[in-house]
Write an enzyme that holds these catalytic residues in place. Structure first.
Site, PDB file in Angstrom:
ATOM      1  N   ASP A  13      11.593  41.634  -1.281  1.00  0.00           N
ATOM      2  CA  ASP A  13      12.320  40.986  -0.178  1.00  0.00           C
ATOM      3  C   ASP A  13      13.209  41.945   0.596  1.00  0.00           C
ATOM      4  O   ASP A  13      14.272  41.576   1.071  1.00  0.00           O
ATOM      5  CB  ASP A  13      13.170  39.796  -0.701  1.00  0.00           C
ATOM      6  CG  ASP A  13      12.342  38.864  -1.551  1.00  0.00           C
ATOM      7  OD1 ASP A  13      11.227  38.528  -1.131  1.00  0.00           O
ATOM      8  OD2 ASP A  13      12.793  38.511  -2.647  1.00  0.00           O
ATOM      9  N   LYS A  16      10.392  44.355   4.479  1.00  0.00           N
ATOM     10  CA  LYS A  16       9.345  45.353   4.805  1.00  0.00           C
ATOM     11  C   LYS A  16       8.546  44.932   6.028  1.00  0.00           C
ATOM     12  O   LYS A  16       8.105  45.759   6.810  1.00  0.00           O
ATOM     13  CB  LYS A  16       8.376  45.513   3.613  1.00  0.00           C
ATOM     14  CG  LYS A  16       9.036  45.973   2.339  1.00  0.00           C
ATOM     15  CD  LYS A  16       8.081  45.958   1.176  1.00  0.00           C
ATOM     16  CE  LYS A  16       7.798  44.587   0.621  1.00  0.00           C
ATOM     17  NZ  LYS A  16       8.907  43.944  -0.093  1.00  0.00           N
ATOM     18  N   GLY A  17       8.361  43.590   6.143  1.00  0.00           N
ATOM     19  CA  GLY A  17       7.527  43.065   7.233  1.00  0.00           C
ATOM     20  C   GLY A  17       8.015  43.533   8.592  1.00  0.00           C
ATOM     21  O   GLY A  17       7.212  43.869   9.466  1.00  0.00           O
ATOM     22  N   GLY A  40       6.179  37.236   0.265  1.00  0.00           N
ATOM     23  CA  GLY A  40       6.580  36.510   1.457  1.00  0.00           C
ATOM     24  C   GLY A  40       7.179  37.469   2.450  1.00  0.00           C
ATOM     25  O   GLY A  40       8.100  38.206   2.117  1.00  0.00           O
ATOM     26  N   HIS A  41       6.617  37.522   3.650  1.00  0.00           N
ATOM     27  CA  HIS A  41       7.190  38.362   4.702  1.00  0.00           C
ATOM     28  C   HIS A  41       7.594  37.439   5.842  1.00  0.00           C
ATOM     29  O   HIS A  41       6.785  36.637   6.275  1.00  0.00           O
ATOM     30  CB  HIS A  41       6.137  39.312   5.281  1.00  0.00           C
ATOM     31  CG  HIS A  41       5.717  40.391   4.340  1.00  0.00           C
ATOM     32  ND1 HIS A  41       6.583  41.049   3.505  1.00  0.00           N
ATOM     33  CD2 HIS A  41       4.518  40.941   4.129  1.00  0.00           C
ATOM     34  CE1 HIS A  41       5.927  41.958   2.816  1.00  0.00           C
ATOM     35  NE2 HIS A  41       4.668  41.903   3.166  1.00  0.00           N
ATOM     36  N   GLN A 227       6.173  42.805  -2.715  1.00  0.00           N
ATOM     37  CA  GLN A 227       7.222  42.896  -3.749  1.00  0.00           C
ATOM     38  C   GLN A 227       7.948  44.246  -3.610  1.00  0.00           C
ATOM     39  O   GLN A 227       7.972  44.792  -2.527  1.00  0.00           O
ATOM     40  CB  GLN A 227       6.658  42.727  -5.169  1.00  0.00           C
ATOM     41  CG  GLN A 227       6.136  41.319  -5.479  1.00  0.00           C
ATOM     42  CD  GLN A 227       4.708  41.105  -5.028  1.00  0.00           C
ATOM     43  OE1 GLN A 227       3.839  41.912  -5.283  1.00  0.00           O
ATOM     44  NE2 GLN A 227       4.456  40.005  -4.366  1.00  0.00           N
TER      45      GLN A 227
HETATM   46  P1  IMP Z   1       4.791  36.697  -9.975  1.00  0.00           P
HETATM   47  O1  IMP Z   1       4.516  37.829  -9.049  1.00  0.00           O
HETATM   48  O2  IMP Z   1       4.621  35.344  -9.320  1.00  0.00           O
HETATM   49  O3  IMP Z   1       4.035  36.796 -11.255  1.00  0.00           O
HETATM   50  O4  IMP Z   1       6.340  36.760 -10.391  1.00  0.00           O
HETATM   51  C1  IMP Z   1       6.861  37.805 -11.207  1.00  0.00           C
HETATM   52  C2  IMP Z   1       8.257  38.219 -10.744  1.00  0.00           C
HETATM   53  O5  IMP Z   1       8.156  38.842  -9.485  1.00  0.00           O
HETATM   54  C3  IMP Z   1       9.231  37.041 -10.565  1.00  0.00           C
HETATM   55  O6  IMP Z   1      10.528  37.492 -10.897  1.00  0.00           O
HETATM   56  C4  IMP Z   1       9.162  36.767  -9.086  1.00  0.00           C
HETATM   57  O7  IMP Z   1      10.323  36.136  -8.593  1.00  0.00           O
HETATM   58  C5  IMP Z   1       8.999  38.175  -8.547  1.00  0.00           C
HETATM   59  N1  IMP Z   1       8.334  38.219  -7.246  1.00  0.00           N
HETATM   60  C6  IMP Z   1       7.022  38.044  -6.982  1.00  0.00           C
HETATM   61  N2  IMP Z   1       6.791  38.172  -5.666  1.00  0.00           N
HETATM   62  C7  IMP Z   1       7.970  38.444  -5.097  1.00  0.00           C
HETATM   63  C8  IMP Z   1       8.382  38.728  -3.759  1.00  0.00           C
HETATM   64  O8  IMP Z   1       7.591  38.778  -2.807  1.00  0.00           O
HETATM   65  N3  IMP Z   1       9.700  38.970  -3.576  1.00  0.00           N
HETATM   66  C9  IMP Z   1      10.593  38.978  -4.606  1.00  0.00           C
HETATM   67  N4  IMP Z   1      10.257  38.742  -5.859  1.00  0.00           N
HETATM   68  C10 IMP Z   1       8.959  38.473  -6.108  1.00  0.00           C
END
Ligand code: IMP
Length: 430
Positions: A13, A16-17, A40-41, A227
């Site tokens: 978060d 980056k987008g 999510g972007h 991520q």
């Molecule tokens: P997963 O990717 O859904 O398996 O989640 C694993 C961990 O990564 C959790 O702590 C999520 O909140 C975190 N996470 C996954 N995608 C994002 C993102 O785009 N932004 C922030 N945290 C993320």
């Protein structure tokens, strides 16, 4: 000029987008190489807010090609829904989207499996995932026996047979573990996924070869990380990580493009730190400061809407992640959010429970959980930064803060962002 990568250096978060969107003009294609619809972007362009999850940010720019590489995991209904939403917002996708035939497919049992582990009786097993089936799908990918790739959907007879064996196995497992589990009907799931495959057919190709042909024609690729590097399955705060290599380490494996094609390595950080989900977070501010950052920075998850945990900038963690991701320059985002604080803290080292100074990020999550940050405190500023358009528009305290962070990370800061709009970006940093 070669290709570029844009990778988050914190726990995701990092906005980056916005940077990918700004750099699109200098590139021909934007490439996603890992993750899936867990990302999510949010991009704001000309007053319109676009929310992207699986699609590369370049999709908002006419003429930019977009690649969903082999390292991504795809939930076809989520992909099709995202495409539909963008079309309704007037985004022309045409033939610009290319989906790897080697990418793995998220199936309904992946979502059920994730529910199972996330809702298991033991709180210690709870990672706080986004529940998009990401972990279970990657688990099947590396386990091989139950993996389904996009290309499998175009061999319908084998796909039906394979899926029927997988679903038989998963039904037995899930029914034993989840009493309320409604067994899946293999034929119904196969019919549904073959329909998605029909719609996706024009987009699916060998994206690795496509990218190598593009590079041979002198085209420039922009690799967009999802991520952040501290959520990387190998290099992050394991097990509180995502299931892919979300640092720059994932680029070669997740795209088939060797990183020698990249000559600009941009690490993205926020001016503070946030984290969603579980795991240690040494600089977390579970107090008025954290609340203020969450409110002003609108720190709620794009995908899940969860409030993000907020805290001070952690230079120990970013020094480590910028090395792992090879950053040669840093984009500092959301500096405007810190306006109005009397003082701003930065963690420059940690201290363990015996009072011993720890200069580097510990590799074991239990050691990290015991670390307390050693802060340096800098003066804050009261000025609203959102109207700043050049370095000289920023107050001295903001200059000092940016310079301090750069020195702490050991990498120059080349971009400072003071709001979500494209114009709210300072590209000549003093
Ligand atoms: P997963 O990717 O859904 O398996 O989640 C694993 C961990 O990564 C959790 O702590 C999520 O909140 C975190 N996470 C996954 N995608 C994002 C993102 O785009 N932004 C922030 N945290 C993320």
């Amino acid at each position: 000029m070669g290709s570029t990568c844009v990778v988050g250096l914190q726990w995701g978060d990092e906005a980056k987008g916005k940077i990918v969107d700004l750099l699109c003009d200098q590139h021909d294609a934007v490439v996603r190489y890992q993750g899936g619809a867990n990302a999510g972007h949010t991009v704001v362009a000309d007053g319109v807010t676009y929310k992207l999850s699986l699609l590369p940010t370049g999709i908002l720019r006419p003429g930019i090609e977009c690649v969903i590489g082999n390292g991504v995991v795809i939930h076809p209904p989520a992909l099709l829904k995202e495409v539909e939403t963008l079309k309704k917002q007037g985004v022309e996708i045409g033939g610009r989207l290319h989906v790897s035939d080697r990418a793995h497919v998220i199936l309904p049992y992946h979502l059920a499996e994730e529910r199972l582990t996330e809702e298991s009786a033991s709180a210690a097993d709870h990672l706080g995932t986004t529940r998009r089936g990401i972990g279970p799908c990657y688990r099947d990918k590396v386990g091989r026996v139950h993996g389904v790739r996009v290309g499998d959907l175009y061999h319908p007879a084998q796909f039906r047979e394979h899926l029927s064996r997988i679903i038989d196995y998963k039904n037995r497992l899930l029914a034993a573990m989840l009493p309320e589990f409604d067994p899946l009907d293999a034929k119904q799931v196969a019919d549904e996924y073959l329909e998605y495959a029909d719609v996706l057919r024009p987009l699916v190709c060998d994206t690795t070869t496509w990218m190598h042909h593009s590079l041979a024609q002198g085209k420039r690729l922009l690799f967009e990380g999802a991520q952040g590097s501290l959520l990387d399955v190998d290099h992050g705060s394991y097990p509180y990580v995502t299931s892919s290599n979300s640092s720059a380490a994932g680029i070669a494996a997740g795209s088939g493009v060797p990183t020698r094609h990249i000559d600009r390595w941009i690490g993205i950080v926020k001016a503070y730190t946030t984290r969603v989900g579980g795991g240690p977070f040494p600089t977390e501010q579970d107090n008025d400061v954290g609340e203020r950052i969450r409110r002003i920075g609108r720190e709620y998850g794009t995908v899940t809407g969860r409030p993000r945990r907020c805290g001070w900038f952690d230079a120990v963690a970013v020094r480590y992640s910028s090395r792992v991701s090879g950053s040669t320059e840093i984009a500092l985002m959301l500096l405007d959010v810190l306006s109005g604080l009397d003082e701003i803290k930065v963690a420059v080292a940690y201290e363990n429970k015996d009072g011993k100074r720890i200069p580097e990020l510990p590799g074991h999550v239990a050691d990290l959980a015991e670390c307390r940050p050693v802060y340096e405190t800098l003066p804050g500023w009261s000025e609203d930064l959102t109207k700043a358009r050049s370095w000289s528009d920023l107050p001295k305290a903001a200059h000092d803060y940016v310079r301090f962070l750069s020195k702490q990370i050991g990498v120059p800061i080349s971009i400072v962002s003071v709001g979500p709009e494209r114009l709210q970006t300072i590209t000549k940093v003093g």
